[in-house]
Design a protein around this motif. Structure first.
Motif, PDB file in Angstrom:
ATOM      1  N   ASN A 759       3.186 -16.893  -1.987  1.00 15.60           N
ATOM      2  CA  ASN A 759       4.496 -17.547  -1.868  1.00 15.60           C
ATOM      3  C   ASN A 759       5.405 -16.729  -0.978  1.00 15.60           C
ATOM      4  O   ASN A 759       5.287 -15.503  -0.928  1.00 15.60           O
ATOM      5  CB  ASN A 759       5.168 -17.680  -3.243  1.00 15.60           C
ATOM      6  N   GLY A 760       6.336 -17.403  -0.293  1.00 10.33           N
ATOM      7  CA  GLY A 760       7.288 -16.678   0.556  1.00 10.33           C
ATOM      8  C   GLY A 760       6.561 -15.767   1.513  1.00 10.33           C
ATOM      9  O   GLY A 760       5.674 -16.191   2.254  1.00 10.33           O
ATOM     10  N   SER A 761       6.897 -14.484   1.473  1.00 11.07           N
ATOM     11  CA  SER A 761       6.244 -13.505   2.351  1.00 11.07           C
ATOM     12  C   SER A 761       5.330 -12.571   1.563  1.00 11.07           C
ATOM     13  O   SER A 761       4.973 -11.516   2.037  1.00 11.07           O
ATOM     14  CB  SER A 761       7.306 -12.682   3.086  1.00 11.07           C
ATOM     15  N   THR A 762       4.936 -12.962   0.334  1.00  8.58           N
ATOM     16  CA  THR A 762       4.122 -12.094  -0.501  1.00  8.58           C
ATOM     17  C   THR A 762       2.907 -12.835  -1.032  1.00  8.58           C
ATOM     18  O   THR A 762       2.829 -14.064  -0.982  1.00  8.58           O
ATOM     19  CB  THR A 762       4.932 -11.546  -1.697  1.00  8.58           C
ATOM     20  N   ALA A 763       1.950 -12.056  -1.558  1.00  8.12           N
ATOM     21  CA  ALA A 763       0.789 -12.605  -2.248  1.00  8.12           C
ATOM     22  C   ALA A 763       0.346 -11.579  -3.278  1.00  8.12           C
ATOM     23  O   ALA A 763       0.558 -10.368  -3.109  1.00  8.12           O
ATOM     24  CB  ALA A 763      -0.346 -12.909  -1.274  1.00  8.12           C
ATOM     25  N   THR A 764      -0.278 -12.042  -4.368  1.00  6.40           N
ATOM     26  CA  THR A 764      -0.809 -11.152  -5.394  1.00  6.40           C
ATOM     27  C   THR A 764      -2.305 -10.992  -5.177  1.00  6.40           C
ATOM     28  O   THR A 764      -3.060 -11.970  -5.198  1.00  6.40           O
ATOM     29  CB  THR A 764      -0.533 -11.709  -6.797  1.00  6.40           C
ATOM     30  N   LEU A 765      -2.744  -9.756  -4.938  1.00  2.19           N
ATOM     31  CA  LEU A 765      -4.157  -9.442  -4.756  1.00  2.19           C
ATOM     32  C   LEU A 765      -4.726  -8.990  -6.099  1.00  2.19           C
ATOM     33  O   LEU A 765      -4.079  -8.249  -6.838  1.00  2.19           O
ATOM     34  CB  LEU A 765      -4.323  -8.343  -3.711  1.00  2.19           C
ATOM     35  N   THR A 766      -5.949  -9.440  -6.455  1.00  2.00           N
ATOM     36  CA  THR A 766      -6.516  -9.123  -7.753  1.00  2.00           C
ATOM     37  C   THR A 766      -7.868  -8.444  -7.594  1.00  2.00           C
ATOM     38  O   THR A 766      -8.580  -8.656  -6.601  1.00  2.00           O
ATOM     39  CB  THR A 766      -6.681 -10.382  -8.617  1.00  2.00           C
ATOM     40  N   GLY A 767      -8.219  -7.630  -8.565  1.00  2.00           N
ATOM     41  CA  GLY A 767      -9.510  -6.963  -8.585  1.00  2.00           C
ATOM     42  C   GLY A 767      -9.855  -6.545  -9.992  1.00  2.00           C
ATOM     43  O   GLY A 767      -9.064  -6.736 -10.937  1.00  2.00           O
ATOM     44  N   GLU A 768     -11.038  -5.971 -10.168  1.00  2.00           N
ATOM     45  CA  GLU A 768     -11.451  -5.499 -11.482  1.00  2.00           C
ATOM     46  C   GLU A 768     -12.251  -4.215 -11.343  1.00  2.00           C
ATOM     47  O   GLU A 768     -13.172  -4.132 -10.513  1.00  2.00           O
ATOM     48  CB  GLU A 768     -12.289  -6.543 -12.219  1.00  2.00           C
ATOM     49  N   LEU A 769     -11.879  -3.195 -12.132  1.00  2.00           N
ATOM     50  CA  LEU A 769     -12.640  -1.962 -12.194  1.00  2.00           C
ATOM     51  C   LEU A 769     -13.700  -2.127 -13.271  1.00  2.00           C
ATOM     52  O   LEU A 769     -13.380  -2.265 -14.461  1.00  2.00           O
ATOM     53  CB  LEU A 769     -11.708  -0.780 -12.526  1.00  2.00           C
ATOM     54  N   HIS A 770     -14.988  -2.119 -12.867  1.00  2.00           N
ATOM     55  CA  HIS A 770     -16.077  -2.337 -13.817  1.00  2.00           C
ATOM     56  C   HIS A 770     -16.520  -1.049 -14.496  1.00  2.00           C
ATOM     57  O   HIS A 770     -16.973  -1.082 -15.642  1.00  2.00           O
ATOM     58  CB  HIS A 770     -17.275  -2.973 -13.099  1.00  2.00           C
ATOM     59  N   ASN A 771     -16.429   0.088 -13.795  1.00  2.00           N
ATOM     60  CA  ASN A 771     -16.933   1.332 -14.359  1.00  2.00           C
ATOM     61  C   ASN A 771     -16.178   2.504 -13.758  1.00  2.00           C
ATOM     62  O   ASN A 771     -15.909   2.526 -12.562  1.00  2.00           O
ATOM     63  CB  ASN A 771     -18.438   1.477 -14.054  1.00  2.00           C
ATOM     64  N   LEU A 772     -15.793   3.474 -14.585  1.00  2.00           N
ATOM     65  CA  LEU A 772     -15.103   4.670 -14.112  1.00  2.00           C
ATOM     66  C   LEU A 772     -16.070   5.769 -13.694  1.00  2.00           C
ATOM     67  O   LEU A 772     -15.644   6.827 -13.245  1.00  2.00           O
ATOM     68  CB  LEU A 772     -14.164   5.239 -15.183  1.00  2.00           C
ATOM     69  N   GLY A 773     -17.376   5.571 -13.852  1.00  2.00           N
ATOM     70  CA  GLY A 773     -18.319   6.633 -13.562  1.00  2.00           C
ATOM     71  C   GLY A 773     -18.114   7.790 -14.515  1.00  2.00           C
ATOM     72  O   GLY A 773     -17.924   7.591 -15.717  1.00  2.00           O
ATOM     73  N   ASP A 774     -18.127   9.008 -14.005  1.00  2.00           N
ATOM     74  CA  ASP A 774     -17.919  10.192 -14.841  1.00  2.00           C
ATOM     75  C   ASP A 774     -16.451  10.570 -14.954  1.00  2.00           C
ATOM     76  O   ASP A 774     -16.117  11.608 -15.535  1.00  2.00           O
ATOM     77  CB  ASP A 774     -18.691  11.397 -14.261  1.00  2.00           C
ATOM     78  N   ALA A 775     -15.565   9.781 -14.361  1.00  2.00           N
ATOM     79  CA  ALA A 775     -14.154  10.166 -14.276  1.00  2.00           C
ATOM     80  C   ALA A 775     -13.384   9.756 -15.525  1.00  2.00           C
ATOM     81  O   ALA A 775     -13.693   8.752 -16.170  1.00  2.00           O
ATOM     82  CB  ALA A 775     -13.503   9.523 -13.056  1.00  2.00           C
ATOM     83  N   ALA A 776     -12.352  10.544 -15.848  1.00  2.00           N
ATOM     84  CA  ALA A 776     -11.458  10.183 -16.945  1.00  2.00           C
ATOM     85  C   ALA A 776     -10.432   9.150 -16.506  1.00  2.00           C
ATOM     86  O   ALA A 776      -9.934   8.365 -17.317  1.00  2.00           O
ATOM     87  CB  ALA A 776     -10.736  11.430 -17.466  1.00  2.00           C
ATOM     88  N   GLU A 777     -10.093   9.144 -15.203  1.00  2.00           N
ATOM     89  CA  GLU A 777      -9.157   8.158 -14.681  1.00  2.00           C
ATOM     90  C   GLU A 777      -9.509   7.862 -13.234  1.00  2.00           C
ATOM     91  O   GLU A 777     -10.114   8.689 -12.538  1.00  2.00           O
ATOM     92  CB  GLU A 777      -7.713   8.647 -14.793  1.00  2.00           C
ATOM     93  N   VAL A 778      -9.156   6.676 -12.789  1.00  2.00           N
ATOM     94  CA  VAL A 778      -9.495   6.203 -11.444  1.00  2.00           C
ATOM     95  C   VAL A 778      -8.232   5.619 -10.813  1.00  2.00           C
ATOM     96  O   VAL A 778      -7.494   4.868 -11.460  1.00  2.00           O
ATOM     97  CB  VAL A 778     -10.611   5.145 -11.475  1.00  2.00           C
ATOM     98  N   THR A 779      -7.978   5.955  -9.542  1.00  2.00           N
ATOM     99  CA  THR A 779      -6.868   5.369  -8.790  1.00  2.00           C
ATOM    100  C   THR A 779      -7.364   4.108  -8.077  1.00  2.00           C
ATOM    101  O   THR A 779      -8.386   4.146  -7.385  1.00  2.00           O
ATOM    102  CB  THR A 779      -6.326   6.361  -7.754  1.00  2.00           C
ATOM    103  N   VAL A 780      -6.647   2.992  -8.264  1.00  2.00           N
ATOM    104  CA  VAL A 780      -7.052   1.730  -7.648  1.00  2.00           C
ATOM    105  C   VAL A 780      -5.905   1.180  -6.820  1.00  2.00           C
ATOM    106  O   VAL A 780      -4.731   1.385  -7.128  1.00  2.00           O
ATOM    107  CB  VAL A 780      -7.478   0.686  -8.704  1.00  2.00           C
ATOM    108  N   PHE A 781      -6.231   0.477  -5.746  1.00  2.00           N
ATOM    109  CA  PHE A 781      -5.257  -0.155  -4.885  1.00  2.00           C
ATOM    110  C   PHE A 781      -5.996  -1.161  -3.998  1.00  2.00           C
ATOM    111  O   PHE A 781      -7.189  -1.384  -4.148  1.00  2.00           O
ATOM    112  CB  PHE A 781      -4.489   0.857  -4.023  1.00  2.00           C
TER     113      PHE A 781
END
Length: 906
Positions: A759-781
Motif C-alpha cells: 500500500n502507498g509507498s510501503t510493503a510488508t515482507l514476510t519470512g520464517e526462521l526454521h532452525n537456529l542451528g547451534d546459535a542461541a539467537e539469530v539476526t533476521v532481516f
C-alpha cells in the motif's frame, strides 16, 4: 557479514543542502497572478562545500568495530591513513585512495597521492566553515527547548539553540516539507539514547537537518538508535552498536563506529556529465566521460526509442534527431553513474523563453537587473522588462519595457534602494498577450563601510576561567578596528568588557576571563568598534560545570558463610578529587540504625570490600557502598542478602554449558552442607520423554561450592533434562530440573514468504526462521531492490531466539515498479539466504508517472549542473552559450518540480 550491500543509493549533489527557491517559467495572461512559489520554512541552507562529497570526514581519525556499513566516501585530514582503523583497507594501485568491504565508496587520507591531500585540505576547511556558519545563525526561533531533553518532541523548521547538553531519550519527529531547513545549535554535548528513532514527516529530508554540536565530549548515538541529519561536531562523534545514521558525519576530531550504518548524504560526486540541446527543432543528448574507463550508456525515450552507445574514456557520445519527450539514461557500470538520469527534450519554439540572471553593480541604493531572452518563439519581437519589490511586500514595480527582435541579454537599472535590505526580482517577456517569467532571484544591498565581526564558541572552560574567541571578517572602510568581548552571567544586566585589541587585518582574536562560578551559565559576544561604528557578533553561551562528583557502586555480597559475609563495591570515578574515602553501611532489614565498616582511602578507581560478622541465620541484611570527598557524601544503591538457616542442606542446578559435538557439561552448586560434615553430589539426566534417569559419577564435597560433570552420547536435534542431586547420610536433596537441546550443526535455515500489504509507498515482507542451528539467537532481516538493478536495500533487523515467522516493512517504493526481495538470517559471519521472490507496486489510477520525488531529483540535479557551470564560466572553462543552456535547463526543471508539488500554472 561477508556480503554487505549498500543500504542507500547516494545521489549527486552540490554542497548546498537545501534547494534554492525560485519562480516558474511559463506563459500566463498579463493580468493574472504571478506563478505560485514553493515556500521554504526555516533558516537559509548550510553550505557544506566540498565536504559534502564525503559521508564521513574527520581530522584525527575514523574507527570501526566490524562490521560497519558506510555508503559513500570517507576521509581523514590532516592525519594519515594509520588513523583509519578497523576497516581493513586495501590501497589502490594509483595510491590515490583505498577500499574497504565496509565502505561502498572510497577511502581517502592525507598521506595518499595527489590530488587527495589537496582535495582533503579544502574539504576540511569547508567543514569548519560550515560549522561556524551553522553555529552562528541568529536569532534562534527557540531557546532551551525542553530544558535540554527533547525526547517526545515534534520539531518544525527553524533554528533551535541550547546553552547546555541535549538529550534525546525518546523518539522525536521532525516535521516539515522537502525544502525546509532545521539547525540545532548545541553548546554542550548531544546524546541520543539507545533505541531512539528520529522520525521524518511531511517530506523532511535528512540533508536539510543540521546538528551543530560544540561540546567537549561531542556526540553519542546509542545502540539500535535510528538517527537522521547532518552532524557538525567541534570534537568527536560515537555511533554505537547497530545504530543507523541517515545522513553524514563531520567531526573536527574523530568518528567512531561500532557495527553501525551511515547512509551518506545526497551529496556524492558524479562521474559522467549529461548535456542536451536543440538542433533544427530536433533534440540532442551528449554524454561526456571525464574518467579513464569507457562506459556503455543506454538512452530510452518516447515511441519505444532505445539506443546504446559507448562513451570512450576522456571522450563523449551524442544521441541526435530526438523527438520531444522524456528520456532516461543509465550506464552498465556499478561505480560510474550520470549526473542526470532523466531529462526532457522540448525543442518546440512556439513560446518565447526568458531567463532571470543575477543582479550586478549592487551598491547601497542602486542595482542593475539582468536577464536574457533565449527564444522569441513564433513571434517577430518580444517586449521584455523586470518586476521587483522589497522582500515581504505585495506590490511589484515594473521597469520600462524594451522591445527585442532577436534573442539576447537585457538589463535595467533600479534606484531608491535601502542599505542592508533584501529585494526580489524577475525577468518578464510579453508577446501578443503571451506572458513568460523567469525565476525570482534575490539581491541584498550592502551596508557601507562597516566592520564585520562574529562570535565563536568559548574554549578552555577550566577551573574558574574560560577563553572567549571571535573573528574579525572585514575591516570595512577602516585601516584599523578595535575588538573586544562583552560577557556576563546569564540573567544579569551589566556586561563586563575585556581589554581592547587593535587589528589592522581580518583574523581571529581571543581573551581569557576569570572569576567564574561552578554551575553558572555565562553569555558573551564579540564586538568591533571604530569611529563610533559598532558591530556585534552573535550572543553565545557556555556553562561552567560543577566539579566532578565521585561515582560509587554497590555490588553483590559474597562468602555468606557461618556468621560472616563480605560486602563488595566499586569506586568507578574519583571525579575531580585526588582521593576518596570509601566504606559500607549495613543493617538487618527493618532496623533503623546503620552500622559502618572501617574507612578505606582510595587514590584511584577500583574495587573495595569489607567483611562483616555477627550475622544471624535466617535473617536478611541490606547494605550500601559510600564515598566521601571534601565532606560531601555519595551513596551507591542498597543491596541485600539472606543468611541461610543453619542445618538445612541446599543444592542448586545451573545451566548446562559446552554443548558441542555429542557432549555437554552439567553444572550445579552445593549451597549448604546443613548439619553434615560432607555430602555426595551428582547429576541425573535423560532425554526428554524417557522414563529412566542416568546418574553421573558422584563426587564428595566437605564444603559448599560448584561442581560439574560431562555427559556424552547426545543426539543432534534432541532435548535433554537434568538435575543436581545431593546425598548425605542416606538423605537425598534435589535441585531444580533444567533442560537443553542439542541442535544439529550447520542447520541455520530461513525461508522467504510472500509480500503483503503493498500500500502507498510501503510493503510488508514476510519470512520464517526454521532452525537456529547451534546459535542461541539469530539476526533476521530482508534485502530488497528494484528488479534488474544491482543495489540491495536493507529492512530493519530483528533478533529471534526460537524458530518462527518474522516480517519487516520495505519503504520508499515507486509506483509501477517490480521489486525483488529475500529473507536473510545471520549468526556472526554465517549468512543464510531464502529464495528471491518479487512483487509489483501498482500505479494508482490516474496518477501521473512523473511523480514528485522524480521531479525533485531532476530539479536538484539541473540546479547543481548550473551552479557547476557558473564556476566553470568564471574560470574560463566553458563559454557563455554553454552557461546559458545550463541555466535554461535548470529553470525548466525547477518549474516542473513546482508543478508536481503545488500545481504551478504557466
Amino acid at each position: 557479514m561477508g556480503y554487505n550491500p549498500t543500504r542507500r543509493t547516494v545521489l549527486a549533489s552540490s554542497g548546498l543542502l537545501t534547494a534554492g527557491l525560485a519562480g516558474c517559467i511559463g506563459a500566463a495572461q498579463e493580468d493574472t497572478d504571478p506563478p505560485i512559489q514553493i515556500q521554504q520554512d526555516g533558516p537559509a541552507p548550510v553550505d557544506l562545500g566540498t565536504a559534502c562529497n564525503f559521508s564521513i570526514l574527520a581530522k584525527s581519525g575514523i574507527s570501526s568495530v566490524p562490521n560497519s556499513d558506510v555508503a559513500g566516501d570517507i576521509g581523514v585530514s590532516p592525519i594519515a591513513s594509520t588513523a583509519i582503523t578497523g576497516f581493513d583497507l586495501t590501497l589502490d594501485a594509483s595510491g590515490v585512495f583505498a577500499t574497504s568491504t565496509q565502505v561502498d565508496g572510497r577511502v581517502y587520507a592525507a598521506d595518499y597521492s595527489e590530488p587527495t591531500p589537496s582535495r582533503l585540505t579544502t574539504a576540511v576547511s569547508d567543514m569548519e566553515t560550515a560549522f561556524t556558519d551553522a553555529y552562528g545563525r541568529v536569532p534562534p526561533d527557540s531557546t532551551e527547548l525542553g530544558g535540554g531533553n527533547i525526547g517526545g518532541q515534534t520539531l518544525t523548521p527553524g533554528v533551535y539553540n541550547w546553552s547546555t547538553d541535549v538529550l534525546i531519550d525518546d523518539d522525536i519527529t521532525i516535521d516539515g516539507g522537502p525544502d525546509d531547513t532545521w539547525i540545532f545549535q548545541i553548546a554542550g554535548d548531544l546524546t541520543v539514547a539507545s533505541g531512539v528513532t528520529v522520525n521524518l514527516e511531511g517530506g523532511a529530508q535528512p540533508e536539510n537537518i543540521v546538528w551543530v554540536v560544540a561540546g567537549g565530549a561531542g556526540v553519542e548515538i546509542g545502540t539500535d538508535a535510528d538517527f537522521a541529519g547532518i552532524v557538525l561536531a567541534q570534537t568527536g562523534i560515537n555511533v554505537l552498536t547497530n545504530a543507523t545514521v541517515d545522513g553524514c558525519l563531520y567531526a573536527q576530531t574523530d568518528v567512531n563506529l561500532q557495527m553501525a550504518t551511515v547512509t551518506g548524504c545526497d551529496c556524492d560526486l558524479v562521474d559522467l556529465q549529461v548535456d542536451s540541446a536543440c538542433v533544427d527543432e530536433d533534440g540532442e543528448i551528449t554524454v561526456t566521460n571525464p574518467t579513464d574507463v569507457s562506459v556503455m550508456v543506454t538512452v530510452t525515450g518516447p515511441g519505444a526509442y532505445e539506443e546504446t552507445m559507448e562513451v570512450p574514456a576522456g571522450g563523449s557520445a551524442t544521441w541526435g534527431g530526438l523527438a520531444d519527450g522524456t528520456y532516461s539514461l543509465e550506464t552498465d557500470h556499478t561505480e560510474i553513474g550520470l549526473d542526470i538520469t532523466t531529462l526532457d527534450i522540448d525543442c518546440d519554439p512556439a513560446v518565447p523563453d526568458v531567463v532571470t540572471t543575477p543582479a550586478t553593480d549592487v551598491d547601497e541604493s542602486t542595482a542593475t537587473l539582468t536577464g536574457e531572452l533565449t527564444d522569441l518563439g513564433d513571434f517577430d519581437s518580444v517586449d521584455v522588462f523586470f518586476e521587483w519589490r522589497e522582500l515581504g511586500t505585495d506590490e511589484w514595480i515594473a521597469t520600462e519595457p524594451q522591445t527585442l527582435d532577436e534573442p539576447g541579454d537585457f538589463s535595467a537599472g533600479i534606484e531608491g534602494l535601502e542599505p542592508g535590505t533584501t529585494y526580489e526580482f524577475r525577468a518578464v517577456g510579453l508577446a501578443n498577450g503571451e506572458r513568460v517569467e523567469g525565476a525570482t532571484l534575490r539581491v541584498i544591498t550592502p551596508i557601507p563601510g562597516t566592520p564585520d565581526v562574529i562570535t565563536s564558541p568559548a574554549t578552555d572552560v577550566n577551573g574558574s576561567t574560560a577563553t572567549l574567541t571571535g573573528e574579525l571578517l572585514d575591516l570595512g572602510d577602516f585601516d584599523t578596528v578595535d575588538v573586544f568581548f562583552e560577557w556576563r552571567e546569564l540573567g544579569t544586566d551589566e556586561w563586563i568588557v575585556t581589554e581592547t585589541q587593535t587589528l589592522d587585518a581580518p583574523g581571529e582574536f581571543n581573551a581569557e576571563i576569570a572569576g567564574l562560578e561552578p554551575g553558572s551559565t555565562y553569555e558573551f559576544r564579540a564586538v568591533a568598534v571604530t569611529d563610533d561604528t559598532r558591530d556585534e557578533g552573535a550572543v553565545l553561551s557556555f556553562t561552567k560545570d560543577e566539579p566532578g562528583a565521585p561515582i560509587v557502586e554497590t555490588q553483590t555480597a559474597t562468602e555468606v558463610n557461618g556468621s560472616t559475609a563480605t560486602l563488595n563495591g566499586e569506586l568507578i570515578d574519583l571525579g575531580d578529587f585526588d582521593s576518596v574515602d570509601v566504606f559500607f553501611e549495613w543493617r538487618e532489614l527493618g532496623a533503623d540504625e546503620w552500622t559502618a565498616t572501617e574507612t578505606q582511602t582510595l587514590d584511584e578507581a577500583g574495587d573495595f570490600s569489607a567483611e562483616i560478622a555477627g550475622l544471624e541465620p535466617g535473617s536478611t541484611y541490606e547494605f550500601r557502598a559510600v564515598a566521601v570527598a571534601n565532606d560531601e557524601r555519595y551513596e551507591g544503591t542498597i543491596a541485600s542478602f539472606t543468611k541461610a538457616e543453619a542445618g538445612v542442606p541446599g543444592v542448586e542446578t545451573q545451566p548446562a554449558t559446552d554443548i558441542n559435538g555429542s557432549t555437554a557439561t552439567l553444572n550445579g552448586e552445593l549451597l549448604d552442607l546443613g548439619d553434615f560434615d560432607a555430602a555426595d553430589v551428582l547429576f541425573e539426566w535423560r532425554e526428554l520423554g524417557a522414563d529412566e534417569w542416568i546418574a553421573t559419577e558422584s563426587q564428595t564435597l566437605d564444603e559448599p561450592g560448584p561442581f560439574s560433570a560431562e555427559i556424552e552420547g547426545l543426539e543432534p536435534g534432541s532435548t535433554y533434562e537434568f538435575r543436581a542431586v545431593m546425598v548425605a547420610n542416606g538423605e537425598r536433596f534435589l535441585g531444580a530440573t533444567l533442560s537443553f537441546t542439542k541442535l544439529a550443526p550447520d542447520e541455520l535455515d530461513v525461508e522467504t514468504g510472500p509480500a503483503t500489504d503493498v500500500n502507498g509507498s510501503t510493503a510488508t515482507l514476510t519470512g520464517e526462521l526454521h532452525n537456529l542451528g547451534d546459535a542461541a539467537e539469530v539476526t533476521v532481516f530482508f534485502l530488497y531492490r528494484v528488479e534488474g538493478t544491482a543495489v540491495w536495500r536493507f529492512t530493519d533487523e530483528a533478533v529471534l531466539t526460537e524458530p518462527g515467522p518474522f516480517s519487516a516493512t520495505a519503504t520508499d517504493l515507486e509506483t509501477g515498479t517490480t521489486y525483488e526481495f529475500r529473507a536473510v538470517a545471520q549468526v556472526g559471519d554465517t549468512v543464510v539466504y531464502g529464495d528471491v521472490l518479487e512483487f509489483t507496486k501498482e500505479a494508482d489510477n490516474g496518477e501521473d508517472a512523473k511523480d514528485e520525488k522524480k521531479k525533485k531529483r531532476e530539479y536538484k540535479r539541473a540546479k547543481r549542473e548550473y551552479e557547476q557551470y557558473k564556476k566553470k564560466y568564471e574560470k574560463g572553462e566553458v563559454n557563455e552559450k554553454q552557461l546559458k543552456k545550463k541555466r535554461h535547463a535548470y529553470e525548466r526543471k525547477k518549474c516542473e518540480y513546482e508543478k508536481s508539488v503545488e500545481d504551478c500554472n504557466n
